[in-house]
Design an enzyme around this catalytic site. Structure first.
Site, PDB file in Angstrom:
ATOM      1  N   PRO A 414       0.828  -1.211   0.000  1.00  0.00           N
ATOM      2  CA  PRO A 414       0.000   0.000   0.000  1.00  0.00           C
ATOM      3  C   PRO A 414       0.862   1.261   0.000  1.00  0.00           C
ATOM      4  CG  PRO A 414      -0.796  -1.585   1.613  1.00  0.00           C
ATOM      5  CD  PRO A 414       0.504  -2.107   1.118  1.00  0.00           C
ATOM      6  N   VAL A 415       0.368   2.296  -0.688  1.00  0.00           N
ATOM      7  CA  VAL A 415       1.127   3.539  -0.797  1.00  0.00           C
ATOM      8  C   VAL A 415       1.348   4.168   0.566  1.00  0.00           C
ATOM      9  CG1 VAL A 415       1.103   5.868  -1.765  1.00  0.00           C
ATOM     10  CG2 VAL A 415       0.291   3.939  -3.131  1.00  0.00           C
ATOM     11  N   CYS A 416       0.342   4.119   1.428  1.00  0.00           N
ATOM     12  CA  CYS A 416       0.496   4.739   2.746  1.00  0.00           C
ATOM     13  C   CYS A 416       1.580   4.040   3.557  1.00  0.00           C
ATOM     14  CB  CYS A 416      -0.831   4.725   3.499  1.00  0.00           C
ATOM     15  SG  CYS A 416      -1.470   3.067   3.839  1.00  0.00           S
ATOM     16  N   THR A 417       1.714   2.719   3.367  1.00  0.00           N
ATOM     17  CA  THR A 417       2.771   1.989   4.061  1.00  0.00           C
ATOM     18  C   THR A 417       4.137   2.428   3.561  1.00  0.00           C
ATOM     19  OG1 THR A 417       1.341   0.071   4.396  1.00  0.00           O
ATOM     20  CG2 THR A 417       3.712  -0.304   4.539  1.00  0.00           C
ATOM     21  N   ASN A 420       4.609   6.443   4.779  1.00  0.00           N
ATOM     22  CA  ASN A 420       4.644   6.884   6.176  1.00  0.00           C
ATOM     23  C   ASN A 420       4.798   5.789   7.214  1.00  0.00           C
ATOM     24  OD1 ASN A 420       4.263   9.655   5.560  1.00  0.00           O
ATOM     25  ND2 ASN A 420       2.063   9.309   5.311  1.00  0.00           N
TER      26      ASN A 420
END
Length: 948
Positions: A414-417, A420
């Site tokens: 996932p992009v958020c992983t 951040n």
């Protein structure tokens, strides 16, 4: 310490404290993760696996309580009759060899004597002799033993390769202690081949004495291995030698397949008549080149082959193995996007009998599958992933295809992983890989694409253009990047000579300035990535913050990050703390790698003549830049206060403010630019070149981000594996699936029934083996209750007159198709017959005809089908009511010539598309019709329009 009982997700698992029987409470678990321990490591507990000795196992294999047989073929593994026959045959073979000092021949004398030995060994030690015969199907037992006796003397190459791969893996397990061993026997056979073989013993009568002689052996084939001819007969060996096989890919699996084919004599027959298409051949294609990392698992390649095309090097190696094999090596890609190449309709019509896939991506597999279905060719697809492997057999007109079932998509991070909340080293490596692509591929491309516009427009006009095309946020970021890159490009050395020459002092001075500015740029980049972004994240989410549900925000897989900056200040004891030294070392390596790649972006290849040393940044220069430009805590606090004040300002920047900021970013480079700049160097990540600095950059980036989030850093080798997306390949697995592929090839050449083929699914680590018959092709509902499968085709052939006039018109095609369908229905009551309605005709994604748009439209109906396809292909859209103007309309007779596409100027890509269509012998169209009785729309089998 605690023991993990059950892992639900990376963020949820159940634990039990060591030396206690009580499970930790939720509060204690949170404290354990966020307090005294902030990470868990997995420890595999060794276990002992007991085995019977071979002597004991041979005595007790009939005991069902022992569980001594690993499952493999689901149709055979649990057959006690087959198990008894095979185990008795191996025992009889040992006794026969001890008695005669040789293996049995295919003579009646040896077979009968061997059968007696097998029955005797089966009964030995059995307390229920009388009942045993009743429980066993004697005929099946005798057939298996006889076949064993007739064939055991010879060697069959793919079976040897399969046994070798299994044995090698078990040796590795014993030596390393990794993975689970086979318990204790694994029985495998492919005796489906024997049901269709030329039986040597039945065709040649021999008179032998008790000792036997070699007279019973088959005459060695001149085109293949003698053992193969002995087991399966001369006719199959000759057929295999005359076959045209298409091997797609010459990597790990491809090398093993080619080795087996060479040993089997495939494609080795020479044509007696010198004509095109005579004799056998192994056609090989692979567009990839050999890298050093390939050598450990791709057995045909050596150190001297690094850099060569895999197909060319594999062809040379096969020539050394068996010079009789005719190999036709290509470096062409296979895929929908290939408009030209050797694998055209003529090739598929006469240049290939069976396809063996050794590919590493789903897109190419689907393309090859579609081609095989369209041209009714057999396909054997093999793939591996570490210890896992599979083989799928696609039998023409019988089985389902590769595309009939959909593989699950590859898991993505996932992009958020990535941005951040990383919690695994693979996340930080992927982040570093993306950073590399953004800095040294996307940004140089961005400058090259906008260079002319930037030079010919004012900064404000250029900024407004970016705003129109990209939107505010993307335009603002692009202007900052391009202002920075254009300014660096203006001051970069422009000389194409050696920068170290005395007469090139100006260029050398420019290089020194570029080196200093690149080091400063790299330090600012490090500060932004590993300090400012972390400080900003912690300002928005402090360590003790809660989420919307009132739970600790930094819990589960979210780790509290720490900001990193270069700090060599000693502590009170006069030493720099170890963790700070580690961070400093990685920051130095990051600055060196980032600055070097930045310099090489602006240097022409001709300017770098000293082995790339012109772009190197020394450790001392990197430390100097870090000490000069690393942020201080006071500066960080001031920046945070400014950000907070800006945030309290409310509604954000207006359009004029964004435009002015963009113009300010671009003006610096615009004021310095006097001439056009040279194109910047765009690089693709290359994992195997030790000297290019790509892996060191990703390693330093990844490890710094890992240190920010408390993840253990890794070395360059692990970074290379993950960042280079190297699929872990084991030569034992590739050897097994290649061997199974070649076994299925022999079956396909024999023409065995579908149920005799075997798809293979294996995992050598568990171990797990499953051999199952392919599923039959699914039947789909068609016109008037008929059914068809993916293999069925309808064919409409052009007449000579149509071809002379430019091709069959759409109107004639529709009439011919209606006539063909109605003739297939047979004659019925004419009063009840109702004309079939053709709703639509499509070519791939393009609609050529729709009855609600084009019925009665002569401008469409009078065009040739070939011209309509060309129009749709080069326009990238469906045929609509308006003519594209590419092919002028004609009011002449329906069968009119179609003029060439010269009515407007075409791009090179469009011309290539037209030429590719002109080379096709047929077009495959999708046709939907309406059932006049029910009004239901029905898709017909694919319809081929074949040229005259």
């Amino acid at each position: 310490q605690c023991e993990v009982l059950n892992v639900l997700t990376p963020a949820r698992f159940t634990v039990k404290r060591r030396h206690t029987r009580t499970k930790a409470s939720a509060e204690e678990f949170v404290h354990l993760v966020n307090g005294s321990s902030n990470s868990f490591s997995r420890i595999k507990v060794p276990r002992r696996v007991p085995f019977l000795s071979l002597e004991d196992a041979l005595k007790r294999w009939k005991d069902p309580s022992q569980d001594l047989f690993a499952a493999s073929d689901l149709d055979k593994s649990f057959d006690p009759n087959r198990r008894s026959a095979v185990m008795s045959s191996f025992a009889a073979l040992d006794e026969f060899a001890s008695e005669y000092g040789r293996l049995p021949h295919a003579s009646e004398h040896d077979v009968v004597h061997f059968s007696r030995l097998a029955k005797r060994t089966r009964r030995r030690g059995d307390d229920n002799d009388d009942d045993d015969d009743d429980d066993i199907a004697e005929d099946d037992y005798t057939d298996i033993v006889d076949a064993f006796a007739r064939c055991c003397r010879a060697r069959l190459a793919p079976v040897q390769a399969l046994a070798g791969a299994l044995g090698a893996q078990e040796v590795l397990k014993a030596a390393s202690g990794l993975y689970n061993p086979v318990r204790q026997f694994l029985l495998y056979d492919c005796d489906e081949l024997l049901a269709h073989r030329d039986r040597v013993g039945a065709k040649k009568k021999t008179s032998q004495g008790k000792g036997g002689s070699d007279a019973a052996t088959a005459k060695p084939s001149r085109v293949g291995a003698a053992g193969q001819s002995y087991v399966l007969g001369e006719s199959l060996t000759r057929k295999l030698a005359s076959a045209k096989l298409f091997v797609v890919g010459s990597g790990a699996i491809g090398c093993e397949i080619l080795k087996n084919l060479s040993a089997m004599g495939a494609g080795s027959a020479r044509s007696k008549k010198k004509k095109r298409g005579g004799g056998g051949c192994v056609v090989l294609t692979d567009m990839d080149t050999i890298e050093r990392s390939n050598l450990s698992r791709q057995l045909l390649f050596r150190d001297c082959d690094v850099g060569k095309f895999k197909s060319a090097a594999a062809s040379e190696a096969i020539g050394r193995y068996n010079s009789r094999v005719n190999v036709d090596a290509h470096t062409s890609k296979v895929g929908d996007d290939v408009t030209d190449g050797p694998f055209d309709d003529d090739f598929w019509a006469s240049g290939v009998d069976v396809v063996l896939n050794a590919l590493d991506n789903i897109e190419a597999r689907l393309y090859m599958d579609a081609q095989c279905v369209r041209h009714s060719k057999g396909l054997i697809d093999a793939g591996t992933l570490g210890s896992k492997g599979n083989v799928q057999v696609i039998v023409p007109n019988q089985s389902e295809s590769y595309g009939s079932s959909v593989d699950p998509p590859e898991p993505a991070i996932p992009v958020c992983t990535l941005k951040n909340f990383p919690y695994d080293i693979s996340h930080t490596i992927q982040w570093g890989r993306d950073l590399f692509d953004g800095l040294y591929n996307r940004r140089p491309n961005q400058v090259n694409d906008h260079s002319d516009a930037f030079g010919n427009m004012s900064s404000e006009d250029f900024a407004r253009r970016l705003l129109r095309n990209l939107g505010e946020d993307a335009a603002l970021e692009a202007s900052e990047e391009m202002g920075e890159d254009f300014l660096a490009a203006v001051g970069a050395p422009s000389s194409e000579g050696n920068l170290a020459d005395d007469d090139n002092a100006a260029a050398a001075a420019a290089l020194d300035r570029l080196r200093v500015s690149s080091a400063e740029w790299a330090v600012r980049l490090a500060n932004r990535l590993f300090y400012d972004s972390v400080v900003d994240l912690l300002r928005r989410h402090p360590p003790d913050s809660l989420d919307d549900e009132g739970e600790p925000f930094w819990s589960g897989s979210r780790r509290v990050p720490r900001a990193l900056s270069y700090d060599a200040t000693p502590s009170d004891d006069g030493t720099v703390p170890a963790d700070r030294m580690v961070a400093n070392d990685h920051l130095v390596e990051f600055v060196r790698a980032a600055a070097r790649l930045r310099i090489e972006t602006f240097l022409s290849p001709d300017a770098m003549t000293d082995g790339g040393r012109e772009s190197e940044v020394s450790k001392e220069d990197a430390i100097f830049a870090l000490e000069a430009f690393s942020p201080s805590d006071d500066e960080s606090e001031e920046n945070n206060e400014e950000d907070e004040e800006a945030g309290r300002g409310g509604g954000g920047d207006d359009d004029d403010d964004i435009l002015s900021r963009m113009v300010e970013s671009l003006d610096g480079a615009k004021n310095e630019q006097s001439t056009s700049i040279s194109p910047l160097n765009v690089v693709e990540f290359e994992k195997d070149d030790e000297s290019n600095g790509h892996v060191p950059f990703v390693t330093a980036s990844s490890n710094l981000r890992a240190l920010c989030y408390g993840i253990k850093p890794v070395d360059a080798m692990e970074t290379r594996r993950v960042a280079g997306r190297i699929v872990p390949a084991m030569i034992t697995t590739t050897g097994l699936v290649a061997a199974a592929s070649c076994v299925e090839l022999l079956k396909m050449m024999q023409g065995v029934p579908l149920r005799s083929h075997k798809n293979a699914f294996v995992n050598l680590a568990l171990p797990f083996f499953a051999f199952t018959s392919p599923l039959p092709a699914e039947e789909m509902g068609g016109w008037r209750g008929e059914t068809y499968t993916i293999w069925d085709r309808m064919e409409v052939r052009e007449g000579r007159k149509s071809a002379e006039r430019g091709g069959m018109t759409l109107s004639r095609f529709l009439r011919q198709l209606r006539k063909q369908i109605e003739s297939d229905e047979g004659e019925g009551d004419e009063e009840e017959e109702e004309e079939m309605e053709i709703c639509s005709v499509s070519y791939g994604p393009y609609m050529l005809y729709a009855n609600f748009l084009h019925e009665g439209d002569e401008s469409i109906l009078r065009k040739s089908v070939w011209d309509l396809v060309k129009e749709a292909a080069i326009s990238g859209d469906d045929i609509d009511e308006e003519d594209f103007g590419l092919f002028p309309d004609s009011d002449d007779d329906e069968e009119r010539p179609s003029p060439p596409p010269e009515s407007r100027e075409l791009t090179d890509e469009q011309r290539e598309q037209i030429e590719a269509i002109d080379r096709k012998r047929s077009l495959e169209l999708s046709v939907i019709v309406e059932d006049p009785e029910t009004g239901e729309e029905i898709e017909l089998p694919p319809v081929s329009v074949v040229r005259w």
